[in-house]
Motif scaffolding. Structure first.
Motif, short mmCIF file in Angstrom:
data_model
loop_
_atom_site.label_atom_id
_atom_site.label_comp_id
_atom_site.label_asym_id
_atom_site.label_seq_id
_atom_site.Cartn_x
_atom_site.Cartn_y
_atom_site.Cartn_z
N SER A 148 0.82 -1.21 0.00
CA SER A 148 0.00 0.00 0.00
C SER A 148 0.85 1.27 0.00
CB SER A 148 -0.93 0.03 1.22
OG SER A 148 -0.18 0.24 2.41
N GLY A 149 2.12 1.12 0.41
CA GLY A 149 3.01 2.27 0.47
C GLY A 149 2.72 3.17 1.66
N GLN A 150 2.28 2.58 2.77
CA GLN A 150 1.93 3.37 3.95
C GLN A 150 2.70 2.87 5.17
OE1 GLN A 150 -0.25 6.00 3.75
NE2 GLN A 150 -0.35 5.56 1.55
N TYR A 151 3.16 3.81 6.01
CA TYR A 151 3.69 3.42 7.31
C TYR A 151 2.55 3.05 8.23
CZ TYR A 151 8.29 5.15 5.95
OH TYR A 151 9.50 5.32 5.32
N ILE A 152 2.80 2.16 9.19
CA ILE A 152 1.77 1.68 10.09
C ILE A 152 1.70 2.60 11.30
CG2 ILE A 152 0.88 -0.31 11.34
CD1 ILE A 152 1.23 -0.73 8.30
N ASP A 153 0.56 3.22 11.51
CA ASP A 153 0.38 4.15 12.63
C ASP A 153 0.71 3.47 13.96
OD1 ASP A 153 -0.38 6.18 10.96
OD2 ASP A 153 -2.54 5.87 11.25
N GLY A 154 1.47 4.16 14.80
CA GLY A 154 1.78 3.65 16.13
C GLY A 154 2.95 2.69 16.18
N PHE A 155 3.60 2.45 15.03
CA PHE A 155 4.71 1.50 14.99
C PHE A 155 5.97 2.21 14.46
CE2 PHE A 155 1.08 -1.13 15.42
CZ PHE A 155 1.51 -2.25 16.12
N ARG A 156 6.31 3.28 15.16
CA ARG A 156 7.53 4.04 14.87
C ARG A 156 8.32 4.14 16.17
NH1 ARG A 156 9.91 8.99 15.24
NH2 ARG A 156 10.88 9.91 13.36
N TYR A 157 9.59 3.73 16.14
CA TYR A 157 10.40 3.68 17.34
C TYR A 157 11.71 4.41 17.11
CZ TYR A 157 7.08 -0.15 17.81
OH TYR A 157 5.95 -0.89 17.82
N GLU A 158 12.19 5.08 18.15
CA GLU A 158 13.44 5.82 18.05
C GLU A 158 14.39 5.39 19.16
OE1 GLU A 158 14.92 10.49 18.30
OE2 GLU A 158 13.04 10.00 17.22
N ILE A 159 15.61 5.04 18.78
CA ILE A 159 16.66 4.65 19.71
C ILE A 159 17.72 5.75 19.71
CG2 ILE A 159 18.41 2.93 20.28
CD1 ILE A 159 16.71 0.90 18.68
N GLU A 160 17.89 6.41 20.85
CA GLU A 160 18.90 7.46 20.94
C GLU A 160 20.29 6.86 21.11
OE1 GLU A 160 17.99 10.25 23.99
OE2 GLU A 160 16.03 10.81 23.14
N LEU A 161 21.26 7.49 20.48
CA LEU A 161 22.65 7.01 20.55
C LEU A 161 23.52 8.03 21.28
CD1 LEU A 161 23.08 5.67 16.91
CD2 LEU A 161 22.51 4.36 18.96
#
Length: 317
Positions: free
Chosen positions: A304-317
């Protein structure tokens, strides 16, 4: 003779591609790209692709559309990771389809892959692991990975990708074999990798029991986790990617330990469930963007070419 056969197959397949891709040409998948220009490593992770022996069956058509969607990235794909069950039964044709579709639509600069349980069976009523292993190693060689073992390491842009693999038939209900030699190699390799002072990526088809809501005696031995926890730090976090389960929800998608992060990918080919809802159309994978100060993990439906809402994660370095 092999070259002639491959040429004939390629010509035949190209004609079929036109008809199979017509819906995508009429309704093209949207472009996407890294969030920042300063991205150091742009990766896509897929799992349980189960390429089919029949090039024109729905299963392979889905992966063709997935790879077309992955290839819509506005930036080069530095690494395409396949977390295992590349094929449905470890056959020559299935590996041929995986190579052809990947190289036609994605064209990744680098590729890494694990042997999954389906890859180890070799599609036989009397499974032959040695033959399955030889076909898997040939698949790696097709992508310029030279190794005589199912476990190996690849370095890309100074980042280490460590792939683990079963050393015997991997059949549900029986413990997969990971030798002491492999664990010794894993320990030594990880010890060297973290010296880079960069995140390290570990790939295994089988997940780890006790993470991502998974408890099964036939998953990867706990020794794997002990080794990772010995070396992971805030500066050199370890991201552990696994597959096999085909399911997708918050617990499966992302689990944080002590500087070790666990991602259990759904099947890109077909999912038993997504966010609590049935989904057998497939298309799911992970976009990973590595920056100097963070790692972004984003689940995407590549069809579909869409990111899944609520499934974005960030790891700080």
């Amino acid at each position: 003779m092999t070259a002639v056969f491959d040429y004939i197959m390629s010509a035949f397949i190209t004609i079929g591609m036109f008809f199979n891709l017509l819906p995508t040409v009429i309704n093209p998948t949207p472009l996407y790209g890294p969030e920042g220009d300063e991205v150091i490593l742009n990766c896509v992770t897929i799992s349980d692709t189960h390429y089919d022996n029949n090039y024109f069956r729905d299963r392979t058509n889905i992966m063709r559309r997935v790879c077309l969607g992955i290839g819509k990235c506005s930036s080069d794909i530095d690494v395409l990771m396949n977390i295992g069950d590349i094929t449905n039964s470890g056959s020559v044709n299935e590996y041929r389809h995986a190579k052809l579709i990947t190289n036609t639509y994605v064209k990744p600069k680098n590729y890494v892959a694990c042997m999954g349980n389906h890859d180890s069976w070799n599609g036989s009523a009397d499974p032959d692991y040695d033959k399955a292993k030889s076909l898997f190693l040939k698949h790696l060689k097709d992508f310029d990975i030279q190794t005589d073992r199912v476990y190996y390491e690849k370095e890309v842009n100074g980042y280490h990708f460590i792939c683990l693999g079963t050393e015997d038939l991997d059949i549900d209900g029986q413990p997969p074999l990971y030798s002491e030699e492999q664990f010794k190699w894993f320990d030594d390799t990880l010890a060297e990798a973290v010296k880079s002072q960069k995140p390290v990526f570990v790939l295994s088809h089988r997940p780890l029991s006790g993470h991502n809501g998974l408890t099964n005696d036939y998953y990867l031995p706990a020794e794997t986790d002990s080794i990772m926890n010995k070396y992971a730090t805030a500066k050199t976090p370890i991201l552990f990617f696994s597959g096999h389960c085909h399911t997708f929800n918050q617990e499966r998608a992302f689990d944080k330990g002590n500087n070790v992060y666990y991602l259990n990918l759904p099947s890109t080919e077909y999912n038993d469930s997504t966010i609590g809802e049935p989904n057998d159309k497939g298309g799911m994978g992970v976009v990973m963007e590595v920056y100097a100060d963070k790692i972004l993990i984003k689940y995407r439906d590549f069809i579909s070419g869409q990111y899944i809402d609520g499934f974005r994660y960030e790891i700080e370095l």
